[in-house]
Design an enzyme around this catalytic site. Structure first.
Site, PDB file in Angstrom:
ATOM      1  CB  SER A 251      -8.528  -5.417  -2.893  1.00 52.10           C
ATOM      2  OG  SER A 251      -9.276  -4.244  -3.111  1.00 52.10           O
ATOM      3  CB  SER A 252     -12.719  -8.311  -4.509  1.00 50.36           C
ATOM      4  OG  SER A 252     -12.639  -8.341  -3.109  1.00 50.36           O
TER       5      SER A 252
ATOM      6  CG  ASP B   1      -2.047   0.982   1.132  1.00 48.13           C
ATOM      7  OD1 ASP B   1      -2.384   1.390   0.008  1.00 48.13           O
ATOM      8  OD2 ASP B   1      -2.602   1.356   2.180  1.00 48.13           O
ATOM      9  N   GLY B   2       0.350   2.318  -0.622  1.00 46.04           N
ATOM     10  CA  GLY B   2       1.018   3.615  -0.572  1.00 46.04           C
ATOM     11  C   GLY B   2       1.522   4.130  -1.911  1.00 46.04           C
ATOM     12  CG  ASN B   3       1.805   1.553  -5.314  1.00 48.20           C
ATOM     13  OD1 ASN B   3       2.727   1.358  -4.528  1.00 48.20           O
ATOM     14  ND2 ASN B   3       1.310   0.619  -6.099  1.00 48.20           N
TER      15      ASN B   3
ATOM     16  CD1 TRP C 272       7.265   6.680  -2.988  1.00 48.68           C
ATOM     17  CD2 TRP C 272       6.729   7.105  -5.128  1.00 48.68           C
ATOM     18  NE1 TRP C 272       8.435   6.788  -3.700  1.00 48.68           N
ATOM     19  CE2 TRP C 272       8.130   7.051  -5.008  1.00 48.68           C
ATOM     20  CE3 TRP C 272       6.162   7.360  -6.376  1.00 48.68           C
ATOM     21  CZ2 TRP C 272       8.984   7.240  -6.108  1.00 48.68           C
ATOM     22  CZ3 TRP C 272       7.003   7.556  -7.458  1.00 48.68           C
ATOM     23  CH2 TRP C 272       8.402   7.496  -7.318  1.00 48.68           C
TER      24      TRP C 272
ATOM     25  CG  ASN D  57      -7.912  -2.104  -5.034  1.00 52.77           C
ATOM     26  OD1 ASN D  57      -6.989  -2.885  -4.825  1.00 52.77           O
ATOM     27  ND2 ASN D  57      -8.187  -1.115  -4.185  1.00 52.77           N
ATOM     28  CD1 TRP D  58     -13.192  -5.422  -8.923  1.00 59.25           C
ATOM     29  CD2 TRP D  58     -12.484  -4.704 -10.915  1.00 59.25           C
ATOM     30  NE1 TRP D  58     -12.585  -6.484  -9.572  1.00 59.25           N
ATOM     31  CE2 TRP D  58     -12.156  -6.069 -10.800  1.00 59.25           C
ATOM     32  CE3 TRP D  58     -12.139  -4.031 -12.105  1.00 59.25           C
ATOM     33  CZ2 TRP D  58     -11.497  -6.775 -11.801  1.00 59.25           C
ATOM     34  CZ3 TRP D  58     -11.483  -4.732 -13.105  1.00 59.25           C
ATOM     35  CH2 TRP D  58     -11.161  -6.072 -12.945  1.00 59.25           C
TER      36      TRP D  58
ATOM     37  NE  ARG E  91      -4.630   6.844  -6.899  1.00 62.28           N
ATOM     38  CZ  ARG E  91      -4.443   6.534  -5.616  1.00 62.28           C
ATOM     39  NH1 ARG E  91      -4.223   7.478  -4.729  1.00 62.28           N
ATOM     40  NH2 ARG E  91      -4.505   5.283  -5.228  1.00 62.28           N
TER      41      ARG E  91
ATOM     42  NE  ARG F  66      -7.802   0.663   5.473  1.00 59.65           N
ATOM     43  CZ  ARG F  66      -7.709   1.999   5.588  1.00 59.65           C
ATOM     44  NH1 ARG F  66      -7.893   2.572   6.766  1.00 59.65           N
ATOM     45  NH2 ARG F  66      -7.429   2.752   4.541  1.00 59.65           N
TER      46      ARG F  66
HETATM   47  C1  IPE Z   1      -5.365  -2.771  -0.157  1.00 58.09           C
HETATM   48  O1  IPE Z   1      -5.046  -1.448  -0.322  1.00 58.09           O
HETATM   49  C2  IPE Z   1      -5.298  -3.488  -1.471  1.00 58.09           C
HETATM   50  C3  IPE Z   1      -3.973  -3.607  -2.072  1.00 58.09           C
HETATM   51  C4  IPE Z   1      -2.845  -3.240  -1.542  1.00 58.09           C
HETATM   52  C5  IPE Z   1      -3.940  -4.217  -3.349  1.00 58.09           C
HETATM   53  P1  IPE Z   1      -6.179  -0.318  -0.455  1.00 58.09           P
HETATM   54  O2  IPE Z   1      -5.452   0.962  -0.547  1.00 58.09           O
HETATM   55  O3  IPE Z   1      -7.108  -0.650  -1.551  1.00 58.09           O
HETATM   56  O4  IPE Z   1      -6.931  -0.460   0.941  1.00 58.09           O
HETATM   57  P2  IPE Z   1      -7.944   0.548   1.644  1.00 58.09           P
HETATM   58  O5  IPE Z   1      -9.026   0.829   0.667  1.00 58.09           O
HETATM   59  O6  IPE Z   1      -7.174   1.797   2.010  1.00 58.09           O
HETATM   60  O7  IPE Z   1      -8.389  -0.186   2.864  1.00 58.09           O
HETATM   61  C1  IPE Z   2      -1.679   0.186  -3.342  1.00 60.85           C
HETATM   62  O1  IPE Z   2      -1.426   1.541  -3.330  1.00 60.85           O
HETATM   63  C2  IPE Z   2      -1.860  -0.339  -4.745  1.00 60.85           C
HETATM   64  C3  IPE Z   2      -3.221  -0.790  -5.049  1.00 60.85           C
HETATM   65  C4  IPE Z   2      -4.232  -0.823  -4.235  1.00 60.85           C
HETATM   66  C5  IPE Z   2      -3.459  -1.255  -6.412  1.00 60.85           C
HETATM   67  P1  IPE Z   2      -2.605   2.613  -3.330  1.00 60.85           P
HETATM   68  O2  IPE Z   2      -2.940   2.940  -4.727  1.00 60.85           O
HETATM   69  O3  IPE Z   2      -3.723   2.157  -2.470  1.00 60.85           O
HETATM   70  O4  IPE Z   2      -1.880   3.858  -2.664  1.00 60.85           O
HETATM   71  P2  IPE Z   2      -2.502   4.893  -1.647  1.00 60.85           P
HETATM   72  O5  IPE Z   2      -3.014   4.117  -0.454  1.00 60.85           O
HETATM   73  O6  IPE Z   2      -3.603   5.616  -2.364  1.00 60.85           O
HETATM   74  O7  IPE Z   2      -1.353   5.781  -1.288  1.00 60.85           O
HETATM   75 MG    MG Z   3      -4.133   2.405  -0.473  1.00 63.00          MG
END
Ligand code: IPE
Ligand code: IPE
Ligand code: MG
Length: 246
Positions: free
Chosen positions: A67-68, A22-24, A27, A70-71, A35, A191
């Site tokens: 994740s399911s 998480d955190g892309n 960053w 992320n759609w 993003r 979480r």
């Molecule tokens: C969890 O990250 C899913 C992945 C890292 C692929 P999210 O960024 O989607 O999680 P939430 O929505 O903040 O809980």
């Molecule tokens: C995790 O990074 C990658 C995916 C869920 C695909 P995020 O895209 O959730 O990065 P933040 O949480 O918005 O920084």
């Molecule tokens: Mg995230």
């Protein structure tokens, strides 16, 4: 960190490590970038981490890539992620094979575009006979969906059973059919976000403030050191675990 130091620190190495990468987005945003550039940079961190985990002798590495849930993100970001998956799977295939890493994609891949499903089949076939680390890439994965599909399989395949199935049988029906020993989440959130819910029952949790694109060997070592410092009691007393009588 020196190898000798590592050996001593990792007398107990987790067999199955899972990472919520998480955190892309943050960053990229911190640098005034879109993003998607964060996701691209994140793919480089995947390569570093996979290679280091394999070098250290981790048995199974499960990476949460999509994740399911992320759609629900903006369509352009979802599309960019799909293209990045295709490119990364293709470009990493030879590298994975040369490191003897058996790679599987776990999750509901039927929902992915054809090109991505082809790239998944290619990498799975190309690495099917590898005998080193096992790499699971969790894509369109959800812990609840995993449990639900196991329930459906149970009903279909085991309905004739006289006795109710035990936990081991149920676990074997999951898409990730192994308990996880260490769960790492980068990016500062604490979480599970619907990751490996059943498998994480006794996993040690390590939360790192590092944003995923910055994650590297040192961060992995920090998590492994944390794991090695834990006493896993599985419900027992500390004295029992150490083999002492109270
Ligand atoms: C969890 O990250 C899913 C992945 C890292 C692929 P999210 O960024 O989607 O999680 P939430 O929505 O903040 O809980
Ligand atoms: C995790 O990074 C990658 C995916 C869920 C695909 P995020 O895209 O959730 O990065 P933040 O949480 O918005 O920084
Ligand atoms: Mg995230």
């Amino acid at each position: 960190m020196k190898d000798q130091h590592l050996k001593a620190a990792y007398s107990v190495l987790p067999h199955h490590v899972a990472i919520i990468m998480d955190g892309n987005g943050r960053w990229a945003q911190a640098r005034g970038l879109g993003r998607v550039l964060g996701h691209r940079q994140g793919a480089l961190a995947v390569r570093r981490t996979v290679e280091e985990a394999a070098r250290l002798g981790i048995g199974i590495l499960t990476l949460f890539a999509f994740s399911s849930e992320n759609w629900k993100r903006p369509q352009a970001e979802v599309q960019a992620l799909m293209s990045l998956f295709v490119r990364t799977l293709r470009s990493e295939q030879d590298n994975l094979r040369s490191h003897d890493i058996r790679t599987r994609v776990v999750g509901d891949v039927a929902k992915f575009p054809d090109k991505l499903r082809e790239a998944i089949t290619e990498v799975e076939d190309a690495t099917a006979s590898c005998g080193g680390m096992r790499l699971n890439i969790a894509a369109n994965y959800g812990g609840r969906a995993d449990i639900m599909q196991a329930v459906c399989r149970l009903m279909a395949e085991h309905s004739a059973l006289a006795a109710p199935p035990d936990e081991a049988v149920f676990t074997s029906l999951l898409q990730v059919p192994e308990d996880v020993d260490l769960i790492i989440r980068t990016g500062g959130e604490r979480r599970l976000s619907n990751f490996l819910l059943w498998q994480a029952a006794y996993g040690e949790l390590f939360f790192s403030p590092t944003l995923w694109p910055d994650f590297g060997a040192d961060d992995l070592h920090e998590a492994l050191q944390f794991f090695a410092s834990r006493e896993r009691r599985f419900g027992m007393t500390s004295a029992q675990v150490r083999g002492h009588r109270e």
